[in-house]
Design an enzyme around this catalytic site. Structure first.
Site, PDB file in Angstrom:
ATOM      1  N   HIS A  60      16.459  22.872 113.034  1.00 30.84           N
ATOM      2  CA  HIS A  60      16.297  23.553 111.733  1.00 30.84           C
ATOM      3  C   HIS A  60      15.763  24.982 111.912  1.00 30.84           C
ATOM      4  O   HIS A  60      15.954  25.575 112.958  1.00 30.84           O
ATOM      5  CB  HIS A  60      15.422  22.709 110.794  1.00 30.84           C
ATOM      6  CG  HIS A  60      15.856  21.265 110.761  1.00 30.84           C
ATOM      7  ND1 HIS A  60      16.923  20.830 110.009  1.00 30.84           N
ATOM      8  CD2 HIS A  60      15.402  20.173 111.446  1.00 30.84           C
ATOM      9  CE1 HIS A  60      17.087  19.515 110.222  1.00 30.84           C
ATOM     10  NE2 HIS A  60      16.187  19.102 111.082  1.00 30.84           N
ATOM     11  N   GLU A  80       9.240  20.187 108.942  1.00 29.56           N
ATOM     12  CA  GLU A  80       9.699  19.770 110.268  1.00 29.56           C
ATOM     13  C   GLU A  80      10.003  20.967 111.164  1.00 29.56           C
ATOM     14  O   GLU A  80       9.725  20.954 112.359  1.00 29.56           O
ATOM     15  CB  GLU A  80      10.955  18.890 110.125  1.00 29.56           C
ATOM     16  CG  GLU A  80      11.456  18.349 111.453  1.00 29.56           C
ATOM     17  CD  GLU A  80      12.910  17.905 111.407  1.00 29.56           C
ATOM     18  OE1 GLU A  80      13.434  17.649 110.305  1.00 29.56           O
ATOM     19  OE2 GLU A  80      13.531  17.840 112.470  1.00 29.56           O
ATOM     20  N   HIS A 134      13.239  17.314 117.176  1.00 29.95           N
ATOM     21  CA  HIS A 134      13.207  17.022 115.739  1.00 29.95           C
ATOM     22  C   HIS A 134      12.090  16.035 115.416  1.00 29.95           C
ATOM     23  O   HIS A 134      11.539  15.383 116.306  1.00 29.95           O
ATOM     24  CB  HIS A 134      14.533  16.388 115.280  1.00 29.95           C
ATOM     25  CG  HIS A 134      15.668  17.351 115.205  1.00 29.95           C
ATOM     26  ND1 HIS A 134      16.158  17.842 114.018  1.00 29.95           N
ATOM     27  CD2 HIS A 134      16.408  17.923 116.190  1.00 29.95           C
ATOM     28  CE1 HIS A 134      17.161  18.676 114.270  1.00 29.95           C
ATOM     29  NE2 HIS A 134      17.340  18.744 115.586  1.00 29.95           N
ATOM     30  N   GLU A 141      13.535  12.458 118.109  1.00 31.64           N
ATOM     31  CA  GLU A 141      12.876  12.376 116.807  1.00 31.64           C
ATOM     32  C   GLU A 141      11.491  11.836 117.144  1.00 31.64           C
ATOM     33  O   GLU A 141      11.295  10.630 117.307  1.00 31.64           O
ATOM     34  CB  GLU A 141      13.622  11.425 115.859  1.00 31.64           C
ATOM     35  CG  GLU A 141      15.040  11.860 115.494  1.00 31.64           C
ATOM     36  CD  GLU A 141      15.113  12.903 114.374  1.00 31.64           C
ATOM     37  OE1 GLU A 141      14.057  13.417 113.946  1.00 31.64           O
ATOM     38  OE2 GLU A 141      16.250  13.203 113.943  1.00 31.64           O
TER      39      GLU A 141
HETATM   40 ZN   LIG Z   1      15.542  17.351 112.048  1.00 33.35          ZN
END
Ligand SMILES: [Zn+2]
Length: 459
Positions: free
Chosen positions: A292, A307, A361, A422
């Site tokens: 992102h 995030e 992430h 993640e």
């Molecule tokens: Zn993400």
């Protein structure tokens, strides 16, 4: 109550009339032969999914002889070489003394014999093009070609109904009848794979694209494959060409009614494998991808943390640690709060000839979901994912939600071992507070570097 029923019946009949009319308007195809509209007193129509065309007007236009035998309800068509006998209601025709299966039996419409378009195309030696936009059928006699020696081209035994692409590497050709592909030709300058399908033509419902029976499909997101082209001309095999950016391997699999062609991702020459020893002087290029950024905040945590901030913080810490490694050169897809397209992240790593790709992430889902996950896409990234996941779980101390396979663009479009972590769930109170801690962030960065070094056999 009664009044209501009457008006409902009235409504129903109006609706029926409307649907019948629009249904007819949409279903009447126009007919062209060698570019000229054919004026038939009976229009082509679609019956049970098959386009039926009045055969008389087409045979006339081609100069074929047609005769009708009322006693047997049979039409005899002679093209100067071969006689075809078609009987109303009968699913088999006789062509040159041989029995040939039709996909729908001939029928009579206002005194005219209607035949399946596919049969007319293949048996009359015509290129058939169905334009779904204008609902028109165009039939074209191929340019006369110089006489060839050898066996006469036999009538099509298989019909392509669809060509599908799964968006990754797999092309599926669905067909009816019998299709026996030739050996795949691997050609250079430019690199391409060529597959011929003899005795095959396009099914009427499948639009080959242009009147000449050729089409090009541009492939997006496959590192080795630029486009796929297919062509069909009467008397020639259907040809499927895979245009390659770089040479790559393929697999062909044939099941009932399906031909599956897997155009593999190229194996990058310099990709280190877990078996590579640490000797030598190679400097490994490792791309750190902070997920992102800029206008795209990613997930927003239960305490409104974004995030993108977590991802960048971890990526910068990893970068700082890798900078101290003599055998590793780190690269960042972003090093500040800017937006970068997913495709550009993968292209950046591919153009660089990176050895490893690590995307950072944090996840978001239902509030009770907690834990750490590592994703890979291609099987060749699995070993890297396994190594990194062990280190990641150790660093976060969160529940182990395992190594998983997924179709994320950055790990799919990259050509080197590529994973996406993640680290935890920002939608979970506990994970959110853990991932916000500076010491945990330092530990994640340290463990990611340990994992990379361990995978590269540098430690
Ligand atoms: Zn993400």
């Amino acid at each position: 109550m009664m009044k209501k029923l009457v008006s409902m019946l009235f409504m129903l009949s109006v609706m029926l009339i409307l649907t019948t009319q629009t249904g007819q308007a949409a279903a009447v195809p126009k007919l062209f032969l060698n570019g000229n509209a054919l004026s038939a007193d009976v229009e082509p129509r679609i019956v049970k999914g098959y386009t039926m065309v009045p055969v008389g007007v087409i045979a006339d236009g081609l100069g074929f002889g047609v005769s009708w035998d009322a006693a047997t309800k049979s039409a005899r068509i002679h093209n100067g070489q071969t006689e075809m006998i078609l009987t109303v209601g009968k699913i088999t025709a006789v062509v040159g003394g041989q029995s040939v299966q039709l996909e729908a039996p001939p029928l009579i419409e206002k005194g005219r014999t209607m035949l399946p378009l596919r049969f007319v195309g293949s048996q009359f030696g015509l290129d058939v093009h169905w334009d779904s936009a204008t609902k028109s059928v165009s039939l074209k006699q191929p340019e006369p070609s110089p006489p060839v020696t050898g066996p006469e081209p036999s009538p099509a035994a298989g019909y392509i109904q669809d060509i599908g692409y799964d968006g990754v590497s797999r092309f599926t050709i669905a067909y009816d009848g019998v299709v026996t592909p030739s050996e795949m030709l691997v050609l250079k300058g430019p690199d391409r794979l060529v597959l011929d399908l003899p005795n095959t033509s396009f099914g009427v419902s499948f639009a080959p694209g242009t009147p000449s029976g050729e089409a090009t499909y541009t492939v997006d997101g496959h590192p080795a494959l630029n486009s796929i082209r297919y062509s069909a001309h009467a008397g020639k095999p259907v040809r499927i060409v895979f245009d390659l950016a770089v040479p790559t391997s393929y697999e062909i699999e044939q099941t009932d009614g399906q031909l599956i062609i897997d155009v593999k991702y190229p194996e990058p020459g310099a990709v280190p494998s877990p078996g590579t020893d640490g000797s030598g002087n190679k400097i490994y290029k490792v791309v750190i991808d902070a997920g992102h950024g800029g206008k795209d905040p990613g997930a927003v945590s239960v305490t409104k943390r974004q995030e993108k901030e977590f991802n960048l913080a971890i990526a910068l810490k990893i970068k700082a640690l890798l900078d101290k490694e003599p055998r590793i050169q780190p690269y960042m897809t972003r090093s500040d709060d800017t937006f970068v397209e997913l495709a550009d992240r993968a292209t950046f790593a591919n153009n660089l000839g990176a050895d490893l790709f690590l995307s950072i992430h944090a996840n978001s889902f239902r509030p009770e979901i907690t834990g750490t996950e590592t994703y890979y896409n291609r099987e060749s990234s699995r070993a890297f994912a396994d190594v990194m996941h062990k280190h990641l779980v150790k660093a976060t101390g969160l529940p182990d939600r395992k190594v998983r396979q997924a179709n994320f663009a950055v790990i799919r479009r990259t050509t080197m071992p590529a994973i996406l972590i993640e680290a935890g769930y920002l939608s979970n109170k506990h994970d959110d507070s853990v991932l916000a801690k500076e010491e945990i962030r330092d530990r994640i960065a340290k463990e990611m570097v340990s994992g990379i070094k361990s995978y590269l056999k540098l430690s």
